[in-house]
Design an enzyme around this catalytic site. Structure first.
Site, short mmCIF file in Angstrom:
data_model
loop_
_atom_site.label_atom_id
_atom_site.label_comp_id
_atom_site.label_asym_id
_atom_site.label_seq_id
_atom_site.Cartn_x
_atom_site.Cartn_y
_atom_site.Cartn_z
N ALA A 188 114.16 85.65 76.89
CA ALA A 188 114.51 86.27 75.62
C ALA A 188 114.82 85.15 74.64
O ALA A 188 115.20 84.05 75.05
CB ALA A 188 115.73 87.17 75.81
N GLY A 229 114.02 86.80 80.64
CA GLY A 229 113.26 88.00 80.26
C GLY A 229 111.77 87.88 80.54
O GLY A 229 111.09 88.90 80.73
N GLU A 259 111.51 88.76 84.08
CA GLU A 259 111.82 90.20 84.17
C GLU A 259 110.62 91.03 83.73
O GLU A 259 110.29 92.04 84.35
CB GLU A 259 113.06 90.52 83.32
CG GLU A 259 114.32 89.90 83.92
CD GLU A 259 115.55 90.16 83.09
OE1 GLU A 259 115.61 89.64 81.95
OE2 GLU A 259 116.45 90.87 83.57
N GLU A 273 119.97 83.00 83.44
CA GLU A 273 120.92 83.54 82.46
C GLU A 273 122.37 83.11 82.69
O GLU A 273 123.12 82.92 81.74
CB GLU A 273 120.85 85.08 82.45
CG GLU A 273 119.63 85.64 81.75
CD GLU A 273 118.41 85.79 82.66
OE1 GLU A 273 118.41 85.22 83.77
OE2 GLU A 273 117.46 86.48 82.25
N1 COA Z 1 114.62 81.16 73.36
C1 COA Z 1 114.42 80.54 72.19
N2 COA Z 1 113.74 79.38 72.07
C2 COA Z 1 113.24 78.85 73.19
C3 COA Z 1 113.42 79.45 74.46
C4 COA Z 1 114.15 80.65 74.52
N3 COA Z 1 114.34 81.30 75.65
N4 COA Z 1 112.82 78.65 75.38
C5 COA Z 1 112.28 77.62 74.72
N5 COA Z 1 112.53 77.72 73.40
C6 COA Z 1 112.12 76.82 72.33
C7 COA Z 1 112.98 75.56 72.27
O1 COA Z 1 114.19 75.81 71.58
C8 COA Z 1 112.06 74.63 71.56
O2 COA Z 1 112.07 74.96 70.19
P1 COA Z 1 112.21 73.78 69.06
O3 COA Z 1 110.99 72.90 69.30
O4 COA Z 1 112.15 74.52 67.77
O5 COA Z 1 113.48 73.09 69.35
C9 COA Z 1 110.68 75.00 72.08
O6 COA Z 1 110.82 76.33 72.59
C10 COA Z 1 110.19 74.12 73.21
O7 COA Z 1 111.17 74.12 74.22
P2 COA Z 1 111.82 72.79 74.86
O8 COA Z 1 113.14 73.14 75.42
O9 COA Z 1 111.78 71.68 73.86
O10 COA Z 1 110.76 72.48 76.02
P3 COA Z 1 111.04 71.66 77.37
O11 COA Z 1 109.70 71.42 77.98
O12 COA Z 1 111.90 70.50 77.13
O13 COA Z 1 111.86 72.69 78.31
C11 COA Z 1 112.36 74.82 79.31
C12 COA Z 1 111.26 73.86 78.77
C13 COA Z 1 111.67 76.15 79.63
C14 COA Z 1 112.98 74.24 80.56
C15 COA Z 1 113.45 75.03 78.22
O14 COA Z 1 112.82 75.37 76.98
C16 COA Z 1 114.45 76.11 78.54
O15 COA Z 1 115.32 75.91 79.37
N6 COA Z 1 114.34 77.28 77.85
C17 COA Z 1 115.30 78.35 77.97
C18 COA Z 1 115.08 79.09 79.27
C19 COA Z 1 116.12 80.19 79.44
O16 COA Z 1 117.30 79.96 79.58
N7 COA Z 1 115.65 81.45 79.40
C20 COA Z 1 116.48 82.59 79.60
C21 COA Z 1 116.91 83.13 78.30
S1 COA Z 1 117.96 84.56 78.53
#
Ligand code: COA
Length: 259
Positions: free
Chosen positions: A66, A112, A115, A135
């Site tokens: 999400a 999400g 999910e 989460e």
């Molecule tokens: N919500 C909003 N933005 C998200 C996102 C999310 N769930 N997951 C990734 N993004 C965005 C990042 O903020 C970033 O945006 P920006 O370039 O404007 O800063 C972009 O997507 C790229 O992500 P980034 O974190 O730079 O890539 P990465 O390769 O370093 O890491 C992940 C990849 C998937 C490990 C990391 O993005 C992450 O942990 N995301 C969240 C996962 C999460 O907790 N999901 C559950 C949500 S309830």
């Protein structure tokens, strides 16, 4: 309809929904959820569509969860509504669709995103995919049905391990614990999903819809799946698909189910 966050394509009885926010790793904001819901409703009503594939744009992510930026300031009430929307309009909606939905997991499937994939009827993952429900690392729990569907798919112990450690598992680990049906390399993922979709599309749409209802029934508290199966089985006998399927068998030809 013009979508801002998804692409909807259709060909040969198959609709493909591509979540198209690659710069945000295809994270699900509210608008994306309502567009997915609209695309699914459209595909469900379309007699020329028999199977739906959902995948993410780019080669890095299926859906990274999400959209955290959207709910970071939410209070208790808004948090509940966010979960309700994710259940009703996304995950329950997919699970109960009358047409099979295949998740083509082409990279990160987190929160999400996983999910959503778990609410699909079939899951194929590319070998670079990483899956998890992280989460609790944000101070919340999975809220789009993840606590229930993950436990149903991989068992309570493994689900608790994945959710409480917030760790990701590889595609191979996901295959080993029953979270996905199969894995393949990324270049072949959509083709392999289309092969399954094409096999499905040759069978009776009515019977497939009855099979989805009957299988789902076994996972609903207070509903007897065997009773639902009996009713759905009986109902099949009143359909033109049944007449055509049995007639074709006796005439030693392939069935041609109606559009
Ligand atoms: N919500 C909003 N933005 C998200 C996102 C999310 N769930 N997951 C990734 N993004 C965005 C990042 O903020 C970033 O945006 P920006 O370039 O404007 O800063 C972009 O997507 C790229 O992500 P980034 O974190 O730079 O890539 P990465 O390769 O370093 O890491 C992940 C990849 C998937 C490990 C990391 O993005 C992450 O942990 N995301 C969240 C996962 C999460 O907790 N999901 C559950 C949500 S309830």
């Amino acid at each position: 309809m013009n979508y801002n966050n998804i692409i909807l394509e259709s060909n040969n009885f198959i609709a493909t929904i591509i979540i198209n926010r690659p710069n945000k790793l295809n994270a699900l904001n509210t608008e994306t959820i309502s567009e997915i819901n609209h695309a699914l409703s459209t595909a469900e009503k379309d007699k020329n569509i028999r199977v739906i594939i959902i995948t993410g744009a780019g080669d890095k992510a299926f859906i990274a969860g999400a959209d955290i930026s959207e709910f970071a300031n939410f209070d208790v009430e808004k948090g509940y509504d966010l979960s309700l929307n994710g259940h009703q309009n996304l995950c329950d909606f997919i699970e109960n669709l009358s047409k099979p939905v295949i998740a083509a997991i082409n990279g990160f499937a987190l929160g999400g995103g996983l999910e959503l994939a778990m609410s699909c009827h079939i899951r194929l993952a590319s070998d670079n995919a990483k899956m998890g429900l992280p989460e609790v690392s944000l101070g919340v729990i999975p809220g789009y049905g993840g606590t229930q569907r993950l436990a149903n798919l991989v068992g309570k112990g493994k689900a608790l391990e994945m959710i409480s450690t917030a760790s990701m598992i590889s595609a191979e680990q996901a295959l080993n614990c029953g979270l996905v049906n199969d894995i393949c390399n990324q270049e072949e993922l959509i083709l392999n999903c289309e092969k399954i979709a094409s096999k499905i599309s040759r069978n009776s749409p009515n019977a497939i819809s009855s099979a989805i209802k009957s299988i789902n029934a076994g996972f609903i508290d207070g509903v007897n799946g065997y009773e639902v199966e009996k009713k759905e089985f009986g109902k099949c006998f009143g359909t033109s698909d049944f007449k055509e399927g049995t007639k074709a068998f006796l005439e030693k030809r392939k069935p041609n189910f109606r559009k």
